[in-house]
Each structure stands twice: as structure tokens, then as C-alpha cells.
Design a protein around this motif. Structure first.
Motif, PDB file in Angstrom:
ATOM      1  N   GLU A  83     -10.388   8.524  16.980  1.00 19.98           N
ATOM      2  CA  GLU A  83      -9.366   8.539  16.303  1.00 19.98           C
ATOM      3  C   GLU A  83      -9.244   7.485  15.129  1.00 19.98           C
ATOM      4  N   PHE A  84      -8.833   8.198  13.745  1.00 22.92           N
ATOM      5  CA  PHE A  84      -9.122   7.484  12.601  1.00 22.92           C
ATOM      6  C   PHE A  84      -7.592   7.325  12.015  1.00 22.92           C
ATOM      7  N   TYR A  85      -7.085   6.341  11.640  1.00 21.01           N
ATOM      8  CA  TYR A  85      -5.850   6.127  11.065  1.00 21.01           C
ATOM      9  C   TYR A  85      -5.990   5.637   9.451  1.00 21.01           C
ATOM     10  N   PHE A  86      -5.202   6.553   8.528  1.00 21.94           N
ATOM     11  CA  PHE A  86      -5.526   6.116   7.095  1.00 21.94           C
ATOM     12  C   PHE A  86      -4.221   5.600   6.579  1.00 21.94           C
ATOM     13  N   PHE A  87      -4.332   4.285   6.049  1.00 25.61           N
ATOM     14  CA  PHE A  87      -3.060   3.605   5.335  1.00 25.61           C
ATOM     15  C   PHE A  87      -2.990   4.085   4.079  1.00 25.61           C
ATOM     16  N   ARG A  88      -1.768   4.747   3.622  1.00 27.46           N
ATOM     17  CA  ARG A  88      -1.538   5.237   2.434  1.00 27.46           C
ATOM     18  C   ARG A  88      -0.578   4.462   1.441  1.00 27.46           C
ATOM     19  N   ASN A  89      -1.233   3.941   0.285  1.00 30.74           N
ATOM     20  CA  ASN A  89      -0.232   3.648  -0.838  1.00 30.74           C
ATOM     21  C   ASN A  89      -0.963   4.015  -2.044  1.00 30.74           C
ATOM     22  N   ASP A  90      -0.430   4.906  -2.670  1.00 30.52           N
ATOM     23  CA  ASP A  90      -1.141   5.660  -3.744  1.00 30.52           C
ATOM     24  C   ASP A  90      -1.619   4.687  -4.815  1.00 30.52           C
ATOM     25  N   HIS A  91      -0.853   4.010  -5.143  1.00 30.53           N
ATOM     26  CA  HIS A  91      -0.760   2.694  -6.296  1.00 30.53           C
ATOM     27  C   HIS A  91      -2.253   1.921  -6.069  1.00 30.53           C
ATOM     28  N   PHE A  92      -2.308   1.704  -4.905  1.00 31.37           N
ATOM     29  CA  PHE A  92      -3.566   0.748  -4.442  1.00 31.37           C
ATOM     30  C   PHE A  92      -4.696   1.573  -4.317  1.00 31.37           C
ATOM     31  N   PHE A  93      -4.828   2.746  -3.576  1.00 30.43           N
ATOM     32  CA  PHE A  93      -5.985   3.507  -3.236  1.00 30.43           C
ATOM     33  C   PHE A  93      -6.321   4.615  -3.811  1.00 30.43           C
ATOM     34  N   PHE A  94      -5.296   5.352  -4.532  1.00 27.10           N
ATOM     35  CA  PHE A  94      -5.779   6.514  -5.561  1.00 27.10           C
ATOM     36  C   PHE A  94      -6.377   6.152  -6.744  1.00 27.10           C
ATOM     37  N   ARG A  95      -7.427   5.360  -6.665  1.00 28.21           N
ATOM     38  CA  ARG A  95      -8.129   5.026  -7.944  1.00 28.21           C
ATOM     39  C   ARG A  95      -9.572   5.751  -7.932  1.00 28.21           C
ATOM     40  N   GLU A  96     -10.180   5.559  -9.206  1.00 30.64           N
ATOM     41  CA  GLU A  96     -11.221   5.878  -9.233  1.00 30.64           C
ATOM     42  C   GLU A  96     -12.624   5.410  -8.167  1.00 30.64           C
ATOM     43  N   GLY A  97     -12.368   3.880  -8.074  1.00 31.44           N
ATOM     44  CA  GLY A  97     -13.401   3.156  -7.272  1.00 31.44           C
ATOM     45  C   GLY A  97     -12.586   2.683  -6.048  1.00 31.44           C
ATOM     46  N   TYR A  98     -13.334   2.253  -5.144  1.00 26.47           N
ATOM     47  CA  TYR A  98     -12.671   1.540  -4.054  1.00 26.47           C
ATOM     48  C   TYR A  98     -12.298   0.082  -4.029  1.00 26.47           C
ATOM     49  N   TYR A  99     -13.313  -0.555  -4.951  1.00 30.98           N
ATOM     50  CA  TYR A  99     -12.909  -1.927  -5.148  1.00 30.98           C
ATOM     51  C   TYR A  99     -13.186  -2.250  -6.481  1.00 30.98           C
ATOM     52  N   SER A 100     -13.793  -1.513  -7.531  1.00 33.25           N
ATOM     53  CA  SER A 100     -14.255  -1.722  -8.745  1.00 33.25           C
ATOM     54  C   SER A 100     -14.191  -0.518  -9.703  1.00 33.25           C
ATOM     55  N   GLU A 101     -14.133  -0.642 -10.912  1.00 36.49           N
ATOM     56  CA  GLU A 101     -14.361   0.473 -11.663  1.00 36.49           C
ATOM     57  C   GLU A 101     -15.083  -0.098 -13.031  1.00 36.49           C
ATOM     58  N   LYS A 102     -16.038   0.820 -13.396  1.00 37.25           N
ATOM     59  CA  LYS A 102     -17.034   0.553 -14.332  1.00 37.25           C
ATOM     60  C   LYS A 102     -17.378  -0.836 -14.541  1.00 37.25           C
ATOM     61  N   GLY A 103     -17.821  -1.498 -13.258  1.00 40.11           N
ATOM     62  CA  GLY A 103     -18.414  -2.642 -13.082  1.00 40.11           C
ATOM     63  C   GLY A 103     -17.510  -3.807 -13.117  1.00 40.11           C
ATOM     64  N   ALA A 104     -16.280  -3.494 -13.122  1.00 37.66           N
ATOM     65  CA  ALA A 104     -15.262  -4.534 -13.052  1.00 37.66           C
ATOM     66  C   ALA A 104     -14.498  -4.719 -11.759  1.00 37.66           C
ATOM     67  N   GLU A 105     -14.273  -5.665 -11.106  1.00 35.60           N
ATOM     68  CA  GLU A 105     -13.585  -5.689  -9.821  1.00 35.60           C
ATOM     69  C   GLU A 105     -12.057  -5.297 -10.149  1.00 35.60           C
ATOM     70  N   TYR A 106     -11.260  -4.778  -9.405  1.00 30.85           N
ATOM     71  CA  TYR A 106      -9.897  -4.553  -9.697  1.00 30.85           C
ATOM     72  C   TYR A 106      -9.221  -5.590  -9.478  1.00 30.85           C
ATOM     73  N   GLY A 107      -8.331  -6.348 -10.526  1.00 28.66           N
ATOM     74  CA  GLY A 107      -7.654  -7.626 -10.542  1.00 28.66           C
ATOM     75  C   GLY A 107      -6.755  -7.685  -9.656  1.00 28.66           C
ATOM     76  N   ASP A 108      -5.994  -6.676  -8.768  1.00 27.14           N
ATOM     77  CA  ASP A 108      -5.354  -6.928  -7.871  1.00 27.14           C
ATOM     78  C   ASP A 108      -5.834  -6.654  -6.200  1.00 27.14           C
TER      79      ASP A 108
END
Ligand code: ADP
Length: 478
Positions: A83-108
Motif C-alpha cells: 500500500e502506497f499513500y501519496f501526500f498531495r500539495n501541488d505548490h510543493f510537489f508539482f515542480r520540475e525536480g524533487y529537491y532542486s532545479e537546474k543545480g539549485a536546491e529549492y529555497g523552501d
């Protein structure tokens, strides 16, 4: 029945940047097979939402922070009985990367994963779930025990922390605790304070009931200043609850006998069929198939020693070898590799993440290059050996626990000194082995006969869970 809840920021087959995703799927799956009731909680990234059919759970929560309120919904999916449960908040997780983008960590990132952790605790509270064990993986899930200590003390589950790579700690500005409504007293050297900042992983080391890392040697290494990245002192203090348990790999998914990604299926009894895979692959990539094929499949980061490989490719005569490199990361490395492959027709470089190609390479190659500067466990060498590909590795962490040099009646090569020359020297050793086909097949056969499945080590996790459940204040017998 033992109830276990795993929390990880990436889980195969839904999201993956590296070994964490493999483990966050294969360990719970192995525990399920051993009779435990296991669930996995993870963020809902955009690609998961687009590519999988998910069932919405009737649950909705607003996480209140000093940066605003963030809404979470939850979706469920059953995959191979897990069983997998997925926690959805589009502002946080509908981005290009999981943790960073173009080599830069997400500031939030503190807010994204801080809120993710709190939404999970709200979920447990709402459904009155009380798993025996909450097993958190890496810094992204590390805010869980801090939240339990301060805001959710009624959650009585035992907390297991697994450190997959201690260089990733979740270090943020000291004001993040205030932003997440965490009492000020935790900003203290005994708890989350870390050289004037806040360290999520540190909080989890302090507050968890048990800590594991992914190989016995890495468990020792991280208590030393060279490999502890500032947390070695703390880990020495908490050594009584720290244990190294070697990772396994999913022997159903990584199985050359059943793998639909590869050209020709094989097992150790007909290992010569690797040759068909090699021929087809070399043909497809316009490479010569009558030289030994060396592969590298990994992130382009300093950790993995890819810069040493690039130095070697730039300076040494590589004409005896065929080399395929699959990965992405450092822009400098990507550019240098593109340049090398443009003028050397025995070197093929694929920049990006490609699971089918990775399987084809493991099945086709003679040797895997993995000269890591540090390696908590390493899965690539385990997968390679499962496919009869002989590892050439550094003497670090989990590589020491899983590879034995041919010199010592083993089945791989150790790069003793981490530099281009030493890697090259071991490629020459490998070349000599390649020239003796019978010996080559014997060693590949040996690799395929090893057992790096989860069978033994998933059971060891269950044993440690029980130890922490039965804990009566004496020290653990770990
Ligand atoms: P890491 O430190 O990145 O987690 P591991 O060796 O533990 O390294 O695990 C890496 C996992 O990711 C393996 O399953 C490997 O095959 C896979 N992998 C790494 N890079 C790529 C890539 N570019 N394409 C496909 N698979 C990859």
C-alpha cells in the motif's frame, strides 16, 4: 502482526533519483513477504499523478505555519500488494525536480518536507493509526520525531531512522523552526541547532529510538570526522542505538532471467548469453563489441568519483576498451563527457536518467566502474553482480562489505588509491581477465552466485524493530 509505516521522499516505481527509491520499495516489499503489515508514505509528485491511477482517500488537512497554511490531500495505490499513500500539495510537489532545479536546491525545502511530515502525523491522528514502527528515511522524513516530541506526543510508535547518505542533512536557516511553529527550546546544541543553523537529520538522530545505516562499514565510517560530515560526534554519542544493516536489491525486478528491458534473457548457467546482449547493444550504439565493455551508471557527483574517470578518459589511451557512461549531474562533467564522446568512437555517453538503458547496460557489460569517494552501501555494484558484470570499485563503505578482490580469491577489483591512474591500472587488470574468456566467465558466474537479495537483511530489520518495541531501558543487544 507487526505494523510498519515507511516514510520516504522517493519510492520506486513512482519516483526515483537514486538508491533510496529502490530501498523504499524493496525493503517494505520484503517485510510484507515476511508477514509484516507495511505501508509506504511519500509525496505526490506531478509525474506520479499523471502516470498512475490513484484512489483518493477521504482526508483533507491544512498545515498551519508562519509562512501560510498548506493544504494536503491523500491518494492511495496498491502495487504488488504493497500500500502506497501519496501526500498531495501541488505548490510543493508539482515542480520540475524533487529537491532542486537546474543545480539549485529549492529555497523552501524545509517548508515542503516539514509540512509533508506534519500532514502524515495529522493523517495518523485522523484515522487513529498506531503502527508499531514509523521508519523514516533520510532528512526529508527527519522532521517526524521532532514533531512527535513537540506537537504529537500521543503518537507512541517507535521511530526508526535510516541514514542512506549522511552528506544530505536538511540544513536550514535557524528561523525555520519558528516558521514551522516548533518551540524555541529545540534550537539548542543538544537538539536541532547545528553551527548556527537547523539540521533536520540531527533532530532525528537525537529523537529516534533506533538508527540504521545501509552497511556495517558505513556505520563505522560515519562516526569518524572524515565521513561524518559534522555529525560524527553526535553519532558516537548515540552509537548504542546505531547499526549498519546492508541493503539488498529486489531480486524479482533485477533478474536477468525475467528482465523485459534486456535483449536476451539469461541466468548463470547460460551466462554466455550476455554476449548476445553486448552485441545487440554495441550494434545499437555503434560501438565495437570485440573489446571489454566498461559501464558507469550513476549520478555525476564528486561522491561517485566521476571526475576521476573523466580525467582518465581525457589523458589515457583508452583504445583497448569500450565505455558507456549513463548519468547526469555536474554541468562541468556533462560538458567534458560530451566533448570526449564526440571525438572518441569507443566511448558512448548518455546524459539523463534511463531505467531501460541501465538494465541493458548491466546485462551487456563485462565490468562496472564505481570509484566512489564514499559509498554508504551502493546498489549499482549489487545490480551489476546480479547480471554477471564484474565490479571495479573503491575501498569504501558498502563496497568493502560487498566486493572482494580477485587477488583474494574474490570476484572484483579494488581501486586502492583514488586517482585516474589507479582506475586505469584496474581496467588493465580487467582487460587481462577479459582475454582469458574461461576465467572471465568463472568470475562472472561467481558474481551471479552471490546473494544480495533482501531475504536476510529484511529479517534483521524486523529483529531490530522488536528490540526497540521490547526495550526496557537497558542497552540494546545490537
Ligand atoms: P545513489 O548514491 O545514487 O543512491 P546507488 O548505487 O545506491 O547510488 O543507487 C543508484 C540506483 O540508481 C541504481 O538502481 C542505479 O541503477 C540507478 N541509476 C543511477 N543513475 C541512473 C541513470 N542515469 N539511469 C538509470 N538508472 C540510474
Amino acid at each position: 502482526m507487526l505494523e510498519i509505516l515507511h516514510i520516504a521522499s522517493e519510492v520506486f516505481p513512482f519516483s526515483k533519483t537514486g538508491g533510496l527509491a529502490d530501498v523504499a520499495y524493496s525493503l517494505p516489499k520484503a517485510q510484507l513477504a515476511l508477514g509484516a503489515k507495511t505501508k509506504v508514505f511519500t509525496p505526490l509528485y506531478k509525474d506520479i499523478y499523471n502516470n498512475f491511477s490513484l484512489d483518493k482517500v477521504i482526508f483533507n488537512t491544512n498545515i498551519q505555519t508562519q509562512c501560510g497554511n498548506f493544504n494536503f490531500q491523500v491518494y492511495k495505490h496498491l502495487y504488488n500488494d504493497l500500500e502506497f499513500y501519496f501526500f498531495r500539495n501541488d505548490h510543493f510537489f508539482f515542480r520540475e525536480g524533487y529537491y532542486s532545479e537546474k543545480g539549485a536546491e529549492y529555497g523552501d525545502n524545509f517548508l515542503r518536507f516539514g509540512c509533508f511530515c506534519e500532514a502524515i502525523l495529522q493523517f495518523l491522528d485522523f484515522f487513529e493509526l498506531n503502527p508499531h514502527i514509523i521508519h523514516i528515511h533520510d532528512w526529508q522524513a527527519s522532521f517526524i520525531p521532532t514533531l512527535i516530541k513537540t506537537k504529537y506526543p500521543f503518537i507512541k510508535s517507535k521511530i526508526f531512522l535510516t541514514i542512506h547518505n549522511i552528506t544530505f542533512q536538511g540544513i536550514f536557516d535557524k528561523y525555520c523552526l519558528q516558521m514551522l511553529n516548533i518551540p524555541e527550546y529545540l534550537y539548542n546544541i543538544e537538539f536541532l541547532e547545528f553551527y548556527g543553523a537547523v539540521n533536520f537529520l540531527k533532530g532525528a538522530i537525537v529523537f529516534s529510538d533506533f538508527i540504521t545505516t545501509v552497511s556495517p562499514t558505513y556505520a563505522k565510517e560515519i562516526t569518524s570526522p572524515e565521513f561524518g560530515y559534522g555529525l560524527d560526534g553526535l553519532l558516537r554519542k548515540y552509537q548504542h542505538k546505531l547499526k549498519g544493516i546492508l541493503n539488498g536489491i529486489d531480486y524479482e525486478f533485477y533478474n536477468p532471467e525475467r528482465d523485459n528491458f534486456i535483449y536476451e534473457k539469461y541466468n548463470k548457467e547460460n551466462i554466455y548469453k550476455k554476449e548476445t546482449n553486448k552485441n545487440m547493444l554495441c550494434n545499437k550504439l555503434s560501438l565495437s563489441n570485440n573489446k571489454p565493455l566498461f559501464i558507469y551508471i550513476s549520478r555525476f557527483s564528486e561522491q561517485k568519483g566521476i571526475d576521476l574517470i573523466v580525467n582518465m578518459l581525457e589523458t589515457k589511451d583508452m583504445s583497448n576498451f569500450t565505455i558507456v557512461i549513463l548519468g547526469s549531474g555536474s554541468i562541468d562533467i556533462e560538458e567534458r563527457l560530451k566533448a570526449i564522446s564526440s571525438y572518441k568512437n569507443n566511448i558512448y555517453v548518455y546524459i539523463g536518467y534511463n531505467e531501460p538503458l541501465a538494465h541493458k547496460l548491466y546485462a551487456s557489460a563485462d565490468f562496472l566502474l564505481m570509484p566512489s569517494r564514499f559509498e554508504p552501501c551502493g546498489l549499482s555494484q549489487l545490480i551489476a553482480m546480479r547480471y554477471g558484470t564484474i565490479p571495479i570499485v573503491s575501498k569504501r563503505g558498502g563496497l568493502i562489505d560487498t566486493v572482494k578482490d580477485i587477488k583474494e580469491k574474490g570476484y572484483g577489483f579494488f581501486v586502492d588509491t583514488l586517482n585516474a591512474h589507479s582506475i586505469y591500472y584496474n581496467m588493465e587488470r580487467a582487460y587481462n581477465l577479459y582475454c582469458d574468456k574461461e576465467h572471465l566467465y568463472n568470475i562472472a558466474y561467481k558474481c551471479m552466485s552471490l546473494d544480495f537479495s533482501w531475504r536476510k537483511h529484511a529479517a534483521e530489520y524486523l529483529r531490530c524493530y522488536k528490540l526497540s518495541i521490547d526495550y526496557n531501558g537497558d542497552s540494546y543487544e545490537i
